[in-house]
Scaffold this motif. Structure first.
Motif, mmCIF file in Angstrom:
data_model
loop_
_atom_site.group_PDB
_atom_site.id
_atom_site.type_symbol
_atom_site.label_atom_id
_atom_site.label_comp_id
_atom_site.label_asym_id
_atom_site.label_seq_id
_atom_site.Cartn_x
_atom_site.Cartn_y
_atom_site.Cartn_z
ATOM 1 N N ILE A 45 7.154 -22.585 101.413
ATOM 2 C CA ILE A 45 7.020 -21.558 100.389
ATOM 3 C C ILE A 45 8.032 -21.793 99.261
ATOM 4 O O ILE A 45 8.967 -22.563 99.400
ATOM 5 N N ALA A 46 7.777 -21.090 98.152
ATOM 6 C CA ALA A 46 8.711 -21.145 97.015
ATOM 7 C C ALA A 46 9.214 -19.738 96.735
ATOM 8 O O ALA A 46 8.597 -18.756 97.147
ATOM 9 N N GLU A 47 10.344 -19.661 96.047
ATOM 10 C CA GLU A 47 10.901 -18.348 95.737
ATOM 11 C C GLU A 47 11.186 -18.242 94.243
ATOM 12 O O GLU A 47 11.798 -19.135 93.648
ATOM 13 N N LEU A 48 10.727 -17.165 93.636
ATOM 14 C CA LEU A 48 11.058 -16.881 92.232
ATOM 15 C C LEU A 48 12.210 -15.894 92.207
ATOM 16 O O LEU A 48 12.096 -14.787 92.733
ATOM 17 N N GLN A 49 13.306 -16.316 91.586
ATOM 18 C CA GLN A 49 14.490 -15.473 91.577
ATOM 19 C C GLN A 49 14.583 -14.656 90.296
ATOM 20 O O GLN A 49 14.088 -15.058 89.251
ATOM 21 N N GLY A 50 15.281 -13.559 90.427
ATOM 22 C CA GLY A 50 15.488 -12.715 89.257
ATOM 23 C C GLY A 50 16.619 -13.232 88.394
ATOM 24 O O GLY A 50 17.114 -14.339 88.592
ATOM 25 N N THR A 51 17.062 -12.411 87.465
ATOM 26 C CA THR A 51 18.158 -12.785 86.580
ATOM 27 C C THR A 51 19.379 -13.154 87.404
ATOM 28 O O THR A 51 19.799 -12.383 88.260
ATOM 29 N N PRO A 52 19.942 -14.325 87.149
ATOM 30 C CA PRO A 52 21.086 -14.745 87.942
ATOM 31 C C PRO A 52 22.176 -13.679 87.896
ATOM 32 O O PRO A 52 22.488 -13.148 86.833
ATOM 33 N N GLY A 53 22.742 -13.358 89.021
ATOM 34 C CA GLY A 53 23.870 -12.446 89.046
ATOM 35 C C GLY A 53 23.494 -10.982 89.182
ATOM 36 O O GLY A 53 24.326 -10.172 89.563
ATOM 37 N N LYS A 57 13.765 -22.857 94.848
ATOM 38 C CA LYS A 57 14.071 -21.523 94.316
ATOM 39 C C LYS A 57 14.331 -21.701 92.835
ATOM 40 O O LYS A 57 15.177 -22.498 92.442
ATOM 41 N N GLN A 58 13.595 -20.987 92.006
ATOM 42 C CA GLN A 58 13.791 -21.101 90.555
ATOM 43 C C GLN A 58 13.877 -19.713 89.952
ATOM 44 O O GLN A 58 13.211 -18.786 90.399
ATOM 45 N N THR A 59 14.675 -19.600 88.893
ATOM 46 C CA THR A 59 14.777 -18.279 88.276
ATOM 47 C C THR A 59 13.689 -18.094 87.235
ATOM 48 O O THR A 59 13.282 -19.040 86.562
ATOM 49 N N ALA A 60 13.195 -16.877 87.143
ATOM 50 C CA ALA A 60 12.297 -16.530 86.049
ATOM 51 C C ALA A 60 12.767 -15.219 85.438
ATOM 52 O O ALA A 60 12.009 -14.535 84.745
ATOM 53 N N ASN A 61 14.016 -14.884 85.695
ATOM 54 C CA ASN A 61 14.662 -13.762 85.016
ATOM 55 C C ASN A 61 13.902 -12.440 85.080
ATOM 56 O O ASN A 61 13.946 -11.669 84.123
ATOM 57 N N PHE A 62 13.223 -12.199 86.176
ATOM 58 C CA PHE A 62 12.461 -10.944 86.343
ATOM 59 C C PHE A 62 11.384 -10.761 85.283
ATOM 60 O O PHE A 62 10.907 -9.669 85.047
ATOM 61 N N THR A 122 6.386 -13.529 81.743
ATOM 62 C CA THR A 122 6.065 -14.791 81.042
ATOM 63 C C THR A 122 6.753 -15.975 81.716
ATOM 64 O O THR A 122 6.130 -17.010 81.972
ATOM 65 N N GLU A 123 8.036 -15.773 82.006
ATOM 66 C CA GLU A 123 8.746 -16.872 82.646
ATOM 67 C C GLU A 123 8.215 -17.109 84.047
ATOM 68 O O GLU A 123 8.177 -18.242 84.530
ATOM 69 N N GLY A 124 7.803 -16.041 84.717
ATOM 70 C CA GLY A 124 7.211 -16.185 86.044
ATOM 71 C C GLY A 124 5.984 -17.078 85.985
ATOM 72 O O GLY A 124 5.778 -17.951 86.838
ATOM 73 N N LEU A 125 5.189 -16.855 84.957
ATOM 74 C CA LEU A 125 3.986 -17.660 84.773
ATOM 75 C C LEU A 125 4.330 -19.148 84.605
ATOM 76 O O LEU A 125 3.835 -20.002 85.330
ATOM 77 N N ASN A 126 5.203 -19.431 83.656
ATOM 78 C CA ASN A 126 5.544 -20.840 83.388
ATOM 79 C C ASN A 126 6.207 -21.490 84.591
ATOM 80 O O ASN A 126 5.871 -22.610 84.980
ATOM 81 N N THR A 127 7.151 -20.779 85.174
ATOM 82 C CA THR A 127 7.879 -21.374 86.286
ATOM 83 C C THR A 127 6.960 -21.611 87.481
ATOM 84 O O THR A 127 7.031 -22.657 88.128
ATOM 85 N N ALA A 128 6.079 -20.655 87.732
ATOM 86 C CA ALA A 128 5.150 -20.836 88.861
ATOM 87 C C ALA A 128 4.225 -22.015 88.605
ATOM 88 O O ALA A 128 3.909 -22.783 89.519
ATOM 89 N N GLU A 129 3.801 -22.173 87.365
ATOM 90 C CA GLU A 129 2.953 -23.331 87.039
ATOM 91 C C GLU A 129 3.689 -24.628 87.358
ATOM 92 O O GLU A 129 3.132 -25.551 87.950
ATOM 93 N N ALA A 177 3.053 -15.214 88.313
ATOM 94 C CA ALA A 177 2.666 -16.254 89.262
ATOM 95 C C ALA A 177 1.190 -16.136 89.612
ATOM 96 O O ALA A 177 0.495 -17.141 89.773
ATOM 97 N N VAL A 178 0.702 -14.888 89.699
ATOM 98 C CA VAL A 178 -0.723 -14.696 90.002
ATOM 99 C C VAL A 178 -1.570 -15.431 88.973
ATOM 100 O O VAL A 178 -2.512 -16.145 89.296
ATOM 101 N N GLN A 179 -1.175 -15.259 87.675
ATOM 102 C CA GLN A 179 -1.928 -15.939 86.619
ATOM 103 C C GLN A 179 -1.790 -17.450 86.755
ATOM 104 O O GLN A 179 -2.746 -18.189 86.546
#
Ligand SMILES: Nc1ncnc2c1ncn2[C@@H]1O[C@H](COP(=O)(O)OP(=O)(O)OP(=O)(O)O)[C@@H](O)[C@H]1O
Ligand SMILES: Nc1ncnc2c1ncn2[C@@H]1O[C@H](COP(=O)(O)OP(=O)(O)OP(=O)(O)O)[C@@H](O)[C@H]1O
Ligand SMILES: [Mg+2]
Ligand SMILES: [Mg+2]
Lengths: 497, 295, 328, 328
Positions: free
Chosen positions: B150-158, B182-187, B190-197, B220-222
């Motif tokens: 699995i992969a994990e999308l992280q929120g804003t660091p810190g 594990k990659q951040t998409a800052n909650f 839009t970033e979730g979309l790009n990072t998940a891609e 990520a769904v998109q």
């Protein structure tokens, strides 16, 4: 086209620049417009072409009252204006500059490079010049840029062409070809308003002359019916005597010695010395590398080899601040770009090279500073409404004096003057010459780069002549040196004595 | 209090003593960490709706996710002499001084979602973020089996949500799931979309994706539409998130009940001003909302 | 005059310049190639056509905004409000679609509205004489606030959006196998390229940045031209917004936060000078691709998010410094 | 020449000028007074001494950063990395205090480190020749990333911090009833005022912004002066950071995000030109007070947070436009 400007007045704030000025231009004439720096010549032309609005007065073209909305409007009505300040775009090509805002478009609305190119070359041919249309205009010499401005005006099929100081940066050969063109166009019915501080030029090219002083027109006469003395007296309001002061040089020991100075593509193996109290003139055609040598000595540009010695000691000059510490001053050729901060006050400009001398216990001593500035302003007779006004609002000659004041104030023992009187009126020129003489009397060594041959001949003790980056000779000016001797050297010929 | 030359407490501050007040007399000051996010808007709604029903006055400030802005906001609320502070801290350590200031001024503080590391807090209304992370991990282990990639999308660091949700998930997943990246998409959606891609590109074999909030999960769904079998688990239970679960686009979301939290906080305040005892921890329930096909 | 020698000199100079110019066009291209190579070595799936299309699609939004920003920066200005314009106009369009306005019309209205917002920037800057930086900083705040007020802070999603084919197509569709956002980006690039390099408007843009006073004296209508340039920037931002809401199937009130910095970085990486007057829109395209490759590549390689920022910053500095060195 | 007439003219001009100058200093002051009046009318508790001190304390952090930014902007530059420098240096100091370094020493090291980071900006800009905007944008990203790496994304709090009187005192203490951050801000203002207006360094700063080439030819060491100016900006940012960690009793890795914009806004509201060469540090103090009053006032009045942004943007535009009008 006939133009009558009647009762034109214009003030900038409290500064009444034009007071009820009249000016008349006839068909097919070259009309010189002269006056001291700040007399209001450029302002009058700006009003004519709609860049500025007059406070009162009217403009008649062929006896019909007109009002132009701006330069483009004036141009469409046949009046074309070559400005004193270069109005071009350094980062754009020659072609782009020539056709800016009047590009030729094809039926798709796209820019038609081909047609524009052909038109430009046609104009170049009539002016007998040739520049690469793809070159960035900023890379060309000031003279070349000026010629391109002139081509631009020719291209617009103007009936009246205004030239504000067109020759300040041109060489003799270019001036000759410019005058040829002017006469050619005049024959076809085009009129010119010609503004220049060079009286000889006005006498040569103009049919009529109008003289302005203090915002008034004081004289209008045919060139054939006037003479140089009359013109100068009308301009300055008094007789200034000779153009050039007497010069009795008393030189001391050598202060500056330059040996084997080298720059990869600008100049080669330059050697010369300057003594205390001496004026060393630098003559040469434009682009001959004189400015570059001075910049290298002063540490503005990097050099590729050679040494500079001051009072016999080799010195390392890596930046202007090193040069200043060695007692060198540099009045640059381009005062707007490198000489002045135009929107800073006269006072702030004058103190710029002497900051550390004004410091008492770490702080700037305001009283010392004011005294320093006032003394210099008075001594150089800078005409200004106080020392707190912006340097940019002074007339050209007075701006030049502010730069001089800055370097005299810095206590320079060696002063490099690059074109010190470019664009300066006869009266102010004379004051600057007197000042130069006074400095040499105090033992200051002066290098004077100038394209004004009579000036070089009248002021220099020795003359170095440059040709394409090489120093052809250093001529002793005490004997019978003539303009043509210098010109021969400056165009690559040998000295004939 | 004497005015010492050097002091750390505000010399001009005067203490007030607890009085009994009716809800309609109460001025409630609310400082939320942000209003850029539906979750916190729901908290706000919970607070304002409950308060308005009882006729209390409410003032809500948006901390814009800045600890500094929030501490200014709280100071201003203390200045406005509100009767009670409801704070949803940007950060639990950074809010401490303001809680202390409120204590000095005699204003009770109720925190939501995150607490304060110091000072006196009347009550914390929260759901346990770590527990939520654990719920998500347990669900994934159950649905995907042991050692699934699995992969994990992280929120804003810190951000504390990033830390706590991540810790809860990671600790539970350790040894049971293979977290390949594990990659951040800052909650951010839009970033979730790009990072998940990009993650899908780098790891085409992942079977699941845990996103530390619903916004990124929706991105990520998109991104993962072409591969609907990937199990996406979000966090928050936002309106959009729950909709996506209902549609089966997301497998599950760890739903908090933000509106409920707001309501509970106001009710705690009312209890306090009635003179009743308020429990120091009010649990807002977490619920794992699961799509039909994974039930 | 020794015209032959001088001519030779000029000819040589011009040749040098041409080569330099081409090199300076190549600088960013080279940087892009190096980046792509490094990424490929670390993770060969970078070159997967699927990933490349994916990358291009990700670039399209920043690309569109950066194209508009190129015009602004060429005049020596800056537009910090692009992200906020994106958010406000896309919220508007989404709301309209939700309440039944046909998708295309709603999007068109959104884009026109974006142009108006850009025009507002232009007016504040030209008529008001405010510096572009502070003017667009202020409107950024205003537009963003307006978006929150308008959406009440909630994202806008609706059945109407999800059911509209066109809506879905704009951001998520393919046309002959190429993602639609990429096609939109390329068409916009082409149009703006023509506008900038083949039409008088472009000449005016360069002239404004090169020497505004001279431009005025040359009869260029400075205020009007500038205002139009901010209109273009607004239009490009809202167009990017339309792609974004389609990709996300929703309009986010905080969409576009920080997009201004990515767009500016793309423009500058592409060799356009922040002082105005110098640069090319092709460079911006490359700049946007560099940033996209950087983001995509670091994700592919799996660099931890903390280090991603450091790497991104360093790459920007290196690229900009290389470009400067070359010019010196 | 008619010297008497001229002298009269000179006297009059100089008087006009003085008045104008003072007015131009008064512009922002006037705006501040109007704002304060409006707020007081809407909520009289604004004038509560307690609230005023509170307001000043809130202003101090932005004020300190904006003072440094004033120097940078006077040279025609910009420093976007101030917030990131604040975060990195305050994390460093907090970490040192936590591991037993005496508070004052730890803070001093943090501040010196801030100067070094600023110096790095200066070097990239002067030696590297990068535009300040893009250079500091890149270092902003790098410093922020470094902060995350250094703190591992966690805020730093510790007993050692909470137990140190000095640590608490810096951000939360009072000295003769005046908040310590306010005192720090006023002392910094005084020092920088002297530096800018009474010493040669200030003249050089202005000259750099007025005409860098002319300044260079006049013997001003352009690179060194500029680098020092970025050092000052770094020092002021990290000093602000020390106050912030004390106020928050912890160092936050994302502290200072967006502070650059507030600082720039304060400088510009204070009448300093973004083109460089013109402005005063007193104006910046007023500018920071305007922003502080705006934030505090809107909170006191109870304007909803969405509308606060809109109001803030509009006030900035109005203030900047008024200032421009006056000059024209
Ligand atoms: N835009 C302006 N604002 C204020 N003062 C101005 C402006 N333009 C010109 N002046 C002032 O008007 C006077 C006339 O200037 P103008 O440029 O017309 O002189 P000129 O005769 O062309 O001098 P020169 O021979 O030096 O070119 C000067 O005192 C100048 O300072
Ligand atoms: N043909 C040319 N091509 C490119 N650049 C040139 C050319 N001629 C001159 N330049 C540059 O233009 C600038 C101005 O040159 P300029 O003509 O002033 O030289 P100069 O030797 O100082 O002569 P002068 O003192 O007569 O002006 C210099 O930087 C020079 O290098
Ligand atoms: Mg003139
Ligand atoms: Mg020269």
């Amino acid at each position: 086209m006939k133009i009558d400007m009647l009762g034109i007045s214009k003030s900038f704030g409290n500064n009444h620049v034009l007071r009820d000025v009249n000016f008349h231009l006839d068909n097919a004439e070259v009309h010189a417009l002269m006056g001291e720096n700040g007399a209001g010549k450029s302002t009058l032309m700006n009003i004519l072409t709609g860049l500025l609005n007059a406070d009162s007065g009217q403009i008649l073209v062929d006896d019909k009252e007109v009002h132009f909305n701006g330069p483009k409007d004036a141009e469409e009505h046949g009046i074309s204006f070559i400005h004193q300040e270069m109005n071009n775009f350094g980062e754009m090509t020659v072609l782009e500059n020539m056709f800016l805002n009047k590009e030729v478009k094809n039926k798709w609305g796209m820019i038609d490079e081909k047609t524009m190119r052909a038109e430009a070359l046609k104009i170049f041919q009539t002016l007998n010049i040739n520049y690469n249309l793809n070159a960035m205009i900023g890379d060309l010499s000031i003279g070349a840029q000026q010629m391109i401005e002139i081509s631009k005006a020719m291209m617009s099929e103007a009936k009246v062409i205004i030239m504000d100081e067109p020759t300040a940066a041109l060489t003799n050969s270019e001036i000759t070809s410019l005058f040829k063109t002017v006469n050619h166009l005049k024959a076809q019915g085009v009129s010119f308003i010609y503004i220049s501080h060079r009286i000889e030029e006005n006498m040569e090219i103009a049919d009529k002359i109008t003289i302005m002083r203090d915002g008034h027109t004081v004289d209008e006469s045919f060139i054939s019916e006037t003479n140089v003395e009359k013109i100068v007296t009308n301009m300055v309001g008094r007789d200034i005597g000779d153009f050039y002061p007497e010069r009795h040089a008393e030189t001391g020991k050598t202060v500056l010695e330059v040996t084997h100075l080298e720059s990869n593509d600008k100049f080669h193996d330059i050697n010369f010395t300057v003594k205390e109290g001496e004026i060393l003139g630098f003559s040469g055609l434009m682009g001959s590398g004189r400015t570059e040598i001075m910049r290298a000595i002063f540490g503005v540009d990097h050099r590729n080899g050679g040494d500079v010695a001051i009072n016999g000691n080799k010195v390392k000059i890596m930046s202007p601040s090193d040069a200043i510490n060695q007692g060198i001053g540099f009045v640059t050729e381009n005062r707007k770009d490198e000489g002045l901060i135009l929107d800073f006050s006269v006072s702030e400009n004058i103190i710029m090279a002497s900051l550390k001398d004004l410091v008492k216990k770490h702080f700037i001593d305001e009283k010392v500073k004011d005294d320093f500035v006032n003394l210099l302003v008075k001594r150089l007779t800078i005409k200004t409404d106080g020392t707190n006004i912006d340097a940019g609002s002074l007339s050209g000659g007075n701006q030049q004096k502010v730069v001089l004041a800055k370097w005299i104030g810095a206590g320079s023992k060696i002063l490099i003057l690059d074109e010190p009187t470019r664009g300066v009126d006869v009266g102010a020129k004379r004051e600057i010459y007197d000042l130069i003489n006074e400095l040499t009397n105090r033992g200051v060594a002066i290098i004077m780069v100038s394209s004004d041959l009579p000036e070089v001949l009248a002021m220099s003790d020795r003359i170095a002549v440059m040709y394409e980056g090489n120093m052809m000779a250093i001529v002793d000016n005490s004997s019978h040196v003539t303009e043509s001797d210098i010109m021969t050297l400056a165009t690559g010929g040998k000295a004939n004595d | 209090s004497g005015r010492a030359v050097f002091s750390i407490s505000n010399p001009f501050q005067t203490n007030t003593v607890l009085q009994h007040k009716k809800p309609s007399e109460l001025k409630i000051g609310v400082s939320l960490s942000t209003l850029n996010n539906p979750f916190f808007i729901s908290i706000k709604q919970g607070v304002t709706e409950t308060a308005k029903k009882s006729g209390s006055k409410v003032q809500v400030y948006d901390g814009q996710n800045s600890t500094n802005k929030q501490s200014n906001d709280v100071e201003d609320l203390i200045q406005k002499k509100v009767d009670v502070l409801i704070i949803n801290p940007v950060d639990s350590s950074a809010i401490t001084p303001e809680v202390k200031s409120a204590n000095e001024a005699g204003i009770p503080v109720i925190t939501i979602d995150r607490s304060s590391d110091g000072g006196k807090v009347l009550s914390l209304v929260a759901s346990d973020s770590k527990e939520g992370g654990k719920m998500a991990a347990d669900f994934m282990i159950k649905t995907l089996g042991e050692k699934a990639k699995i992969a994990e999308l992280q929120g804003t660091p810190g951000a504390s949500a990033t830390r706590e949700r991540g810790a809860g998930f990671d600790n539970t997943a350790k040894g049971h799931l293979d977290i390949v990246t594990k990659q951040t998409a800052n909650f951010d959606r839009t970033e979730g979309l790009n990072t998940a891609e990009n993650i899908a590109q780098a790891h085409p074999d992942i079977k699941g994706l845990f996103s530390q909030n619903d916004e990124m999960a929706l991105g990520a769904v998109q991104a993962l539409k072409s591969n609907p079998d990937i199990v996406i688990v979000g966090f928050d239970g936002s309106v959009d998130g729950i909709n996506a679960v209902k549609k089966g686009q997301m497998a599950a979301t760890v739903a908090q009940k933000p509106k409920e939290m707001g309501k509970l906080a106001v009710q705690a305040a009312y209890k306090y001003f009635k003179g009743e005892k308020v429990s120091s921890q009010i649990k807002s329930p977490l619920e794992l909302i699961v799509a039909d096909k994974y039930k | 005059m020794t015209s032959t020698r001088n001519e030779q000199k000029v000819v040589k100079e011009v040749k040098d310049r041409k080569i330099l110019q081409q090199l300076s066009g190549l600088g960013p291209v080279l940087a892009l190639i190096v980046l792509a190579l490094i990424t490929t070595v670390m993770n060969p799936s970078f070159l997967d056509p699927n990933n490349l299309l994916n990358l291009l699609r990700q670039v399209s939004i920043n690309g569109l905004i950066a194209f508009g920003m190129t015009f602004v920066i060429l005049t020596g200005g800056i537009d910090l409000s692009v992200g906020a314009i994106l958010a406000l106009t896309s919220a508007l369009s989404a709301m309209m679609i939700t309440s039944g306005v046909p998708t295309l019309i709603a999007m068109l209205i959104g884009i026109v509205f974006g142009g108006l917002l850009g025009g507002l920037n232009g007016l504040i800057i030209t008529k008001g004489g405010a510096a572009p930086f502070i003017a667009s900083l202020a409107t950024m705040t205003i537009f963003r606030g307006a978006t929150y007020v308008f959406t009440n802070g909630n994202p806008i999603t609706s059945k109407a959006m999800n059911n509209s084919f066109i809506f879905q197509f704009i951001g998520r569709g393919y046309f002959f196998g190429i993602p639609v956002p990429v096609i939109i980006m390329l068409i916009s690039f082409f149009i703006l390229y023509i506008l900038l390099h083949k039409m008088t408007f472009g000449r005016k843009t360069y002239a404004l940045g090169g020497n505004e006073k001279a431009a005025f004296v040359s009869g260029i209508k400075v205020n009007i031209t500038k205002t139009w340039i901010y209109v273009i920037s607004g239009i490009m931002s809202s167009a990017a917004g339309m792609i974004l809401i389609s990709r996300l199937s929703s309009a986010q009130p905080d969409a576009g936060t920080g997009f201004e910095m990515d767009a500016i970085a793309a423009v500058v990486l592409g060799g356009t000078s922040l002082a105005g007057g110098r640069g090319r829109i092709f460079g911006t395209l490359i700049g946007a691709l560099i940033i996209g490759t950087l983001n995509n590549g670091m994700n592919l390689i799996g660099i931890s998010s903390f280090y991603q920022q450091i790497v991104k910053g360093i790459v920007i500095i290196i690229a900009v410094l290389l470009d400067r060195r070359k010019k010196a």
